[in-house]
Design a protein around this motif. Sequence first.
Motif, PDB file in Angstrom:
ATOM      1  N   GLN A 116      -3.964   5.610   2.647  1.00 42.61           N
ATOM      2  CA  GLN A 116      -4.501   6.963   2.708  1.00 42.61           C
ATOM      3  C   GLN A 116      -6.024   6.942   2.615  1.00 42.61           C
ATOM      4  O   GLN A 116      -6.615   6.007   2.088  1.00 42.61           O
ATOM      5  N   SER A 117      -6.628   7.988   3.159  1.00 44.64           N
ATOM      6  CA  SER A 117      -8.088   8.129   3.059  1.00 44.64           C
ATOM      7  C   SER A 117      -8.427   8.490   1.625  1.00 44.64           C
ATOM      8  O   SER A 117      -8.452   9.666   1.247  1.00 44.64           O
TER       9      SER A 117
ATOM     10  N   GLN B 144     -15.313  -1.201   7.749  1.00 49.96           N
ATOM     11  CA  GLN B 144     -13.901  -1.001   8.072  1.00 49.96           C
ATOM     12  C   GLN B 144     -13.157  -2.336   8.074  1.00 49.96           C
ATOM     13  O   GLN B 144     -13.654  -3.324   8.590  1.00 49.96           O
ATOM     14  N   SER B 145     -11.979  -2.355   7.481  1.00 49.98           N
ATOM     15  CA  SER B 145     -11.067  -3.511   7.443  1.00 49.98           C
ATOM     16  C   SER B 145     -11.552  -4.618   6.521  1.00 49.98           C
ATOM     17  O   SER B 145     -10.770  -5.212   5.796  1.00 49.98           O
TER      18      SER B 145
ATOM     19  N   ALA C  85       0.825  -1.205   0.000  1.00 51.93           N
ATOM     20  CA  ALA C  85       0.000   0.000   0.000  1.00 51.93           C
ATOM     21  C   ALA C  85       0.860   1.256   0.000  1.00 51.93           C
ATOM     22  O   ALA C  85       0.558   2.226  -0.712  1.00 51.93           O
ATOM     23  N   LEU C  86       1.928   1.254   0.789  1.00 48.79           N
ATOM     24  CA  LEU C  86       2.825   2.412   0.814  1.00 48.79           C
ATOM     25  C   LEU C  86       3.477   2.625  -0.543  1.00 48.79           C
ATOM     26  O   LEU C  86       3.633   3.770  -0.999  1.00 48.79           O
ATOM     27  N   ALA C  87       3.867   1.521  -1.182  1.00 48.99           N
ATOM     28  CA  ALA C  87       4.448   1.638  -2.525  1.00 48.99           C
ATOM     29  C   ALA C  87       3.426   2.209  -3.506  1.00 48.99           C
ATOM     30  O   ALA C  87       3.747   3.067  -4.346  1.00 48.99           O
ATOM     31  N   ASN C  88       2.164   1.747  -3.379  1.00 50.20           N
ATOM     32  CA  ASN C  88       1.107   2.290  -4.237  1.00 50.20           C
ATOM     33  C   ASN C  88       0.890   3.779  -3.992  1.00 50.20           C
ATOM     34  O   ASN C  88       0.530   4.528  -4.908  1.00 50.20           O
TER      35      ASN C  88
ATOM     36  N   LEU D  75      -6.782  -0.929   5.992  1.00 49.58           N
ATOM     37  CA  LEU D  75      -5.484  -0.268   6.177  1.00 49.58           C
ATOM     38  C   LEU D  75      -5.556   1.216   6.502  1.00 49.58           C
ATOM     39  O   LEU D  75      -4.586   1.784   7.017  1.00 49.58           O
ATOM     40  N   ILE D  76      -6.672   1.868   6.228  1.00 48.82           N
ATOM     41  CA  ILE D  76      -6.780   3.295   6.513  1.00 48.82           C
ATOM     42  C   ILE D  76      -6.718   3.498   8.030  1.00 48.82           C
ATOM     43  O   ILE D  76      -7.383   2.800   8.789  1.00 48.82           O
TER      44      ILE D  76
END
Length: 926
Positions: free
Chosen positions: A841-842, A805-806, A189-192, A811-812
């Motif tokens: 991220q949101s 959620q989840s 997710a961070l890479a995205n 992940l948010i």
Amino acid sequence: MKNKKILVMTLFASLSICGYAQEAGKSKTVNIAGIEQDVWESTASISIVSGEDLTKRSAKNVTNSLFGYGLGLTTLQNSGSYSSQEPTFYIRGLQTLSSNTPLMLVDGIERDISLVTSEEVESVQILKDAAAVALYGYKGANGVINIITKRGKYNSREIKFSYDHVINWEARRPEFVDGYTYALAVNEALANDGVRKPRYHELELEAFKSGEYPYYYPNVNWVDEVFKSTAATNLYNISFRGGGAKFRYYTLLNLVTDKGFVANTNVNDGYSTQNKYSKANLRTNLDMDLTSTTKMTLNLLGTLAESSKPGDSADLWSMIYSLPATAFPVKTENGLWGGNATWNGTLNPVAQSQDAAYTKGHNRSLYADMTLKQNLSSILPGLGASLQLAYDNWASYVENHSKTYRYGSDNIVWKSGAPVSVSQYVAGTESPMGDGSELSAWKRNFNASVGLDYQYVSDIHSVYTQLKWNHEYRNINGIDNTWFRENFTSYTHYGYKGRYFADLSMAISSSNKLAPGHKWAFSPTFSLAWIISKEKFMENLSFVNFLKLRASASIINIDNIPEEAYWQEIYVGGSTYRFDSSYDYGFGSWKLSKLAALNSTHEKAYKYNAGIDATLFGGLDFTLDGYYQRRSDIWVGTDGKYSDVIGFDTPYENGGIVDSWGVEFGANYLKRIGEITFNIGANFSLAKNKVVEQYEEPRLYDNLVTTGLPLKQTMGLEAIGFFKDQEDIDSSPVQTFNTVKPGDIKYRDVNGDKKIDANDKMAIGYNTTAPEIYYSFNLGAEWKGLGFSAMFQGTGHYSAVLNTQSLYWPLINDVTISQHYYDNRWTPENLDAKYPRLTTQSNNNNFQTNTLWLADRSFLKLRNVEIYYNFPERWLKRTKIMNNARVYVRGNDLLCFDHIKIADPESYGVKNPLTRSVVAGLTIGF
């Protein structure tokens, strides 16, 4: 043919005349709010559910037994702990922009029906059309659910005992990824998101995967740590029923005990942290012939309930939906509860379930009503009078014995390829158990009524008429929660030759909720019935045992209001006077906020109904109803009617209009062939509606207009896939919610303005509140005491928005991710994925309401199934004490056929999963 005689019972308060959707094996009379009437003479639409059917779920109360029963009644299951789980009811679907909740009665008095057990119920009557609800004044327009409790029998005595042991389990618990997968998902997710440095490096990933350092790199399955797989419920009932020549009695003692799913609850000395619930009901109904002309009825219901839960306000399932497996260990290596700066230790569900002590709640209630009926035939043959009084008192108390605890975690660095603790994060405080208690809620109700009735019966004519005055007082803790209502009602029923019937009902009602000068309203209803099967031209149709046509029309007024004192201008504080633009001197002031509602009137229901009741071939009973209703003068906000130039919050006005219409069909076939008795039945309801007027604000595009659409219509964007790459993004209309990347949801430009924004929303699916289609079917058979029965119930034209959620939005804000989402996420290698790319991220683009998150919420459930054996009478005679005995095994909600799969379609959010259960029980009669 001799007329059926109308018996006047006049049991309480407001009145209603009943029709009957005939069902085999059910009562042949209806008894609504004081009148017992032969069902064949009724002009109204009503469905009757036998109390015997309601015991087949072994539920804690009658409300949780009604799934699939009652033609026209929609019963929807809700989540929650055993103590709080109560369904939502609608009669003939959604009907208005205001409240759609039906009126709920016990023996004709408005009461909390969740306090009534199934075993004390003689029948449940679902009142649907105008003729059935006319005399309930302001409160009956949404339909009525009336619980009729059991009464004694003259010159008899019987004792009945039953015991049910219930094993419960949560069939669709959420499944979240393990620690290693969560770490991979976060890095992806961070890479995205364009973050080059991953959160977890290779050594940490290997630590999660190997489990070598569980205190530093945990892999906690929170569901398994907090909950056990099954829970147990016990239900005990003993009843005494009988009477003499002038006295009847019915008494039931009911006890329910439930222990929930929380694991390891007895680790503390002296108390348990289990979710627990226990309730005792004592019902006593008495009928006394004080003299040959004076009858008295006395009904008493007392309840005591106690519930217990871990901690103070701990929501264990909400915590589990939030915490990833890697958040922290249950406990640190030195025995401290797990917690850190990212995931607070107060969110540790194991600590909350074991070391936060408990909170206990107590509910107490007393329902009491008395009726006196006086035969005045000495003055005028057929004349009678009645007096009714009722008082209800309910209170809730809370004992808070919760406590707090310390928690922490190790701060880690890697040295020589291994993690080392260099310091410890510690927070929270260890406090003693609390000892506070308080009265948290209460309510008191009083009802009184006086009535006169007259009946006349001859070979040709039958007349029954009644006049009644009813006063109601309701008081609930809080502000603006004291209500008074009065009803002056008249009802006249006329029959000609036993086959033509006409009813005229009139109610003049008053409510202190309404504006001065507008408290009173007049509600008239007219209805007809024709028993065609009694006509001479039907004599040769031997397969037609009974056939009746009926119709009704009315105007029903409603005292729904937009807010308290809506007729007054509303002033609010918080303003300040400014003597110049640069300095605020802070002088407080009040300002006019909302303008008063002027020329107010009442919300009205114009109700029309036509129906057929029939019995064919000696065993096939069916009913068919069609109805139309217009709700007008509904209170609505007027922001869309006035310009902002007005300078104030706009007033409420009686401008809303909603049309609703539908069809209902019910059938039941009962047949005996030799020693086998079998039956099959089905109910089907279609409830449609449309908003005609709601003072909607002007819209830029037609696709945004909700006037003309059904109530609570889901509005959202149309998803047409995912962006494949940057070239796809560049060649598509700009999506304005945030910067999009490959793997984000791609939307259709609905209004054609070459950009995607909130103006591209449109009607998608159906509403998420109540299904338009509600149906059920049942079947059963019995042979020599061995029997089987099953009830299936389903819905259609029903939507869900999957925003949990989840589970669907992972992940948010550092929440976890479900295995289902992870397996179906978009990646460059999986362009045909079910869900968008991972992100931390949101993401306002992906998490709009849209067709990707829209699901078909329709389902079909096996609500209850039972296999039973009735012991032969010759066996029981040998005991010399038992008259009947029965053993059974039951299953509740064992099967669910739906489109959502990983969560229950009736409850798919961050809540307790719905349960399924197996029951073993016995009933003995003496």
